[in-house]
Design an enzyme around this catalytic site. Structure first.
Site, short mmCIF file in Angstrom:
data_model
loop_
_atom_site.label_atom_id
_atom_site.label_comp_id
_atom_site.label_asym_id
_atom_site.label_seq_id
_atom_site.Cartn_x
_atom_site.Cartn_y
_atom_site.Cartn_z
N HIS A 1 35.32 37.05 39.73
CA HIS A 1 34.64 35.79 39.49
C HIS A 1 33.66 35.46 40.61
O HIS A 1 34.02 35.51 41.78
CB HIS A 1 35.65 34.64 39.42
CG HIS A 1 36.34 34.55 38.10
ND1 HIS A 1 37.48 33.81 37.91
CD2 HIS A 1 36.05 35.10 36.89
CE1 HIS A 1 37.87 33.90 36.65
NE2 HIS A 1 37.02 34.68 36.02
N LYS B 1 30.29 41.65 34.95
CA LYS B 1 29.04 41.01 34.56
C LYS B 1 27.96 41.32 35.57
O LYS B 1 28.19 41.28 36.77
CB LYS B 1 29.24 39.50 34.42
CG LYS B 1 30.17 39.13 33.26
CD LYS B 1 30.31 37.63 33.12
CE LYS B 1 31.18 37.28 31.93
NZ LYS B 1 31.32 35.82 31.74
N ARG C 1 38.34 42.47 31.85
CA ARG C 1 37.73 42.03 30.60
C ARG C 1 37.78 43.17 29.60
O ARG C 1 37.80 44.34 29.98
CB ARG C 1 36.27 41.61 30.83
CG ARG C 1 36.07 40.49 31.85
CD ARG C 1 34.59 40.21 32.05
NE ARG C 1 34.37 39.11 32.98
CZ ARG C 1 34.17 39.26 34.28
NH1 ARG C 1 34.18 40.48 34.82
NH2 ARG C 1 33.96 38.21 35.07
N ARG D 1 44.11 38.47 30.18
CA ARG D 1 43.42 38.28 31.46
C ARG D 1 43.81 36.94 32.08
O ARG D 1 44.11 36.86 33.28
CB ARG D 1 41.92 38.38 31.23
CG ARG D 1 41.04 38.14 32.45
CD ARG D 1 39.60 38.48 32.08
NE ARG D 1 38.62 37.87 32.95
CZ ARG D 1 38.18 38.40 34.09
NH1 ARG D 1 38.68 39.55 34.52
NH2 ARG D 1 37.26 37.79 34.82
N TYR E 1 32.48 32.89 45.58
CA TYR E 1 33.21 34.15 45.65
C TYR E 1 33.53 34.49 47.11
O TYR E 1 32.67 34.42 47.98
CB TYR E 1 32.36 35.25 45.03
CG TYR E 1 32.93 36.64 45.18
CD1 TYR E 1 33.92 37.11 44.32
CD2 TYR E 1 32.46 37.49 46.16
CE1 TYR E 1 34.42 38.38 44.44
CE2 TYR E 1 32.96 38.77 46.30
CZ TYR E 1 33.94 39.21 45.43
OH TYR E 1 34.44 40.47 45.56
N HIS F 1 41.47 38.34 26.03
CA HIS F 1 41.19 37.44 27.15
C HIS F 1 42.43 36.63 27.53
O HIS F 1 42.56 36.19 28.67
CB HIS F 1 40.02 36.51 26.80
CG HIS F 1 39.16 36.18 27.98
ND1 HIS F 1 38.41 37.14 28.65
CD2 HIS F 1 38.96 35.02 28.65
CE1 HIS F 1 37.77 36.57 29.65
NE2 HIS F 1 38.10 35.29 29.69
#
Length: 299
Positions: A268, A172, A148, A245, A277, A242
């Protein structure tokens, strides 16, 4: 406790206990402040006074002013989380969002560029300047590692281990992951760090990998402009970080990479629908990366 006080408690909870990013907390804060302002216009300031009809009316108002479906969904999700928090924290017993569904949004396929376009973008002549070689390295890392833009900007020198062919990023929720960096991405980053970054360092030393012209950490806005300009030079209009990505993931899968490997590389928690995940051994990640990524080898 009124709604305004409860909102501050909720945002503190997201930041401290849930370890949400500052951007996430800020976005929820904006959505919920708008929600509380709507309620205040109706004379509602206490949690017990909120009804489901009020929430549905607020959702409809967001749609009426032309807010994007994804933004409406995020706002409703924030409202649901806020009321769930107030009940769980015993601020109130009223739970008007208990069975409130999230609004549906149209499925939108992510933008991607072709492998040929990626080659044109990254193989274009780059200025033999510190800024030019920095820009080349940034685009190679964005496409070569699938990071990202916030992760790219947050890279510190200690996060780069080119001798081990990996970089470490924090995604994140400050979740750490280790990503292989090989081929042209490793070559471009190594060249920038070895020969060019020092020319950008200012009076105040920084550990940031990618620096602006003043010697500070480069901003997300600057990366967006650099990517868009580089795309335009290669004949790709409106290129977004993005998109690189998404293209990374698409080209890996087209090259035969396992979906779980790509999930690991992207960081993710969920992929496709509700797929959980799945941890993949990093040795396997590296071998699949070498076999699948179109720019994993320096020619």
């Amino acid at each position: 406790m009124d709604l305004s006080q409860a909102l501050q408690e909720y945002l503190d909870y997201l930041s401290v206990e849930r370890n949400c990013s500052a951007n996430t907390v800020a976005a929820y804060g904006r959505d919920l402040s708008r929600y509380l302002a709507d309620l205040a216009d109706q004379g509602v300031t206490q949690p017990e006074e909120v009804t489901r009809q009020m929430i549905e009316a607020h959702e409809a108002a967001l749609e009426d002013v032309g807010l994007a479906p994804a933004s409406v969904e995020r706002a409703v999700s924030a409202i649901k989380g806020f009321h769930r928090f107030m009940v769980a924290d015993e601020i109130c017993q009223n739970f008007p969002t208990a069975d409130l569904p999230l609004p549906s949004k149209p499925q939108r396929l992510p933008d991607v560029i072709s492998i040929e376009q990626a080659s044109a973008l990254l193989d274009q002549p780059w200025p033999q300047t510190a800024a030019g070689q920095r820009d080349r390295a940034m685009l190679e890392v964005l496409y070569g590692c699938g990071v990202r833009v916030s992760e790219l900007c947050g890279l510190d020198l200690r996060d780069v281990a080119l001798d081990e062919e990996v970089i470490r990023v924090f995604g994140k929720g400050s979740k750490e992951r280790v990503i292989p960096i090989l081929g042209t991405a490793a070559e471009a980053l190594g060249s920038y760090l070895g020969s060019w970054r020092g020319l950008l360092v200012g009076r105040t030393p920084t550990q940031a990998v990618f620096l602006n012209q003043r010697g500070g950490r480069i901003s997300r806005q600057s990366v967006h402009k650099i990517v868009e300009r580089a795309g335009r030079m290669a004949g790709i209009e409106g290129l977004h970080p993005h998109t690189l990505r998404h293209s990374f993931a698409t080209h890996m899968l087209e090259g035969g990479a396992d979906l779980r490997v790509v999930q690991e590389l992207l960081g993710h928690a969920n992929i496709a629908t509700t797929q959980l995940y799945t941890h993949v051994d990093r040795t396997h990640v590296r071998s699949v990366y070498l076999a699948a990524h179109p720019r994993a080898h320096v020619s």
